[in-house]
Write a protein that holds these residues in place. Sequence first.
Motif, PDB file in Angstrom:
ATOM      1  N   GLN A  99       0.862  -1.177   0.000  1.00  0.00           N
ATOM      2  CA  GLN A  99       0.000   0.000   0.000  1.00  0.00           C
ATOM      3  C   GLN A  99       0.901   1.229   0.000  1.00  0.00           C
ATOM      4  N   PRO A 100       0.674   2.213  -0.878  1.00  0.00           N
ATOM      5  CA  PRO A 100       1.505   3.419  -0.812  1.00  0.00           C
ATOM      6  C   PRO A 100       1.398   4.071   0.565  1.00  0.00           C
ATOM      7  N   LEU A 101       2.525   4.528   1.075  1.00  0.00           N
ATOM      8  CA  LEU A 101       2.521   5.133   2.411  1.00  0.00           C
ATOM      9  C   LEU A 101       1.629   6.367   2.461  1.00  0.00           C
ATOM     10  N   GLU A 102       1.489   7.050   1.325  1.00  0.00           N
ATOM     11  CA  GLU A 102       0.650   8.252   1.290  1.00  0.00           C
ATOM     12  C   GLU A 102      -0.809   7.943   1.621  1.00  0.00           C
ATOM     13  N   THR A 103      -1.236   6.716   1.320  1.00  0.00           N
ATOM     14  CA  THR A 103      -2.633   6.346   1.546  1.00  0.00           C
ATOM     15  C   THR A 103      -2.785   5.246   2.604  1.00  0.00           C
ATOM     16  N   GLU A 104      -1.698   4.922   3.291  1.00  0.00           N
ATOM     17  CA  GLU A 104      -1.735   3.874   4.328  1.00  0.00           C
ATOM     18  C   GLU A 104      -2.537   4.377   5.526  1.00  0.00           C
TER      19      GLU A 104
ATOM     20  N   ARG B  36      -3.198   2.460   8.351  1.00  0.00           N
ATOM     21  CA  ARG B  36      -2.713   1.920   9.626  1.00  0.00           C
ATOM     22  C   ARG B  36      -1.672   2.861  10.224  1.00  0.00           C
ATOM     23  N   ALA B  37      -1.591   2.862  11.542  1.00  0.00           N
ATOM     24  CA  ALA B  37      -0.630   3.717  12.243  1.00  0.00           C
ATOM     25  C   ALA B  37       0.777   3.128  12.211  1.00  0.00           C
ATOM     26  N   ALA B  38       0.870   1.814  12.107  1.00  0.00           N
ATOM     27  CA  ALA B  38       2.172   1.148  12.119  1.00  0.00           C
ATOM     28  C   ALA B  38       2.086  -0.114  11.261  1.00  0.00           C
ATOM     29  N   LEU B  39       3.234  -0.526  10.736  1.00  0.00           N
ATOM     30  CA  LEU B  39       3.290  -1.685   9.843  1.00  0.00           C
ATOM     31  C   LEU B  39       4.161  -2.781  10.441  1.00  0.00           C
ATOM     32  N   PRO B  40       3.860  -4.045  10.090  1.00  0.00           N
ATOM     33  CA  PRO B  40       4.742  -5.128  10.514  1.00  0.00           C
ATOM     34  C   PRO B  40       6.085  -5.036   9.785  1.00  0.00           C
ATOM     35  N   THR B  41       7.081  -5.695  10.349  1.00  0.00           N
ATOM     36  CA  THR B  41       8.451  -5.600   9.845  1.00  0.00           C
ATOM     37  C   THR B  41       8.590  -5.912   8.353  1.00  0.00           C
ATOM     38  N   PRO B  42       7.991  -6.991   7.810  1.00  0.00           N
ATOM     39  CA  PRO B  42       8.217  -7.265   6.378  1.00  0.00           C
ATOM     40  C   PRO B  42       7.736  -6.127   5.465  1.00  0.00           C
ATOM     41  N   GLU B  43       6.602  -5.523   5.802  1.00  0.00           N
ATOM     42  CA  GLU B  43       6.088  -4.420   4.979  1.00  0.00           C
ATOM     43  C   GLU B  43       6.944  -3.172   5.130  1.00  0.00           C
TER      44      GLU B  43
END
Length: 66
Positions: A5-10, A12-19
């Motif tokens: 997912q582009p970070l501009e439109t993400e 979620r507040a935080a992402l798991p390590t692989p992403e």
Amino acid sequence: SMKLQPLETEARAALPTPEAAAHLSRAPQTLRLWACREDGPLRPLRIHGRLAWPVSELRRVLGLPA
């Protein structure tokens, strides 16, 4: 490979390590080392014993608008 997912439109507040690693073009193990040594360009949160990488910090490191 995972669909990022582009970070501009993400939303979620935080992402798991692989992403987070994929966004940074780094190996997941590199981010785990940063977390362990606390010497990386951003610090993870720890949620239920797992690392979670703040999207706001990922945007900052990548020079994207907050």
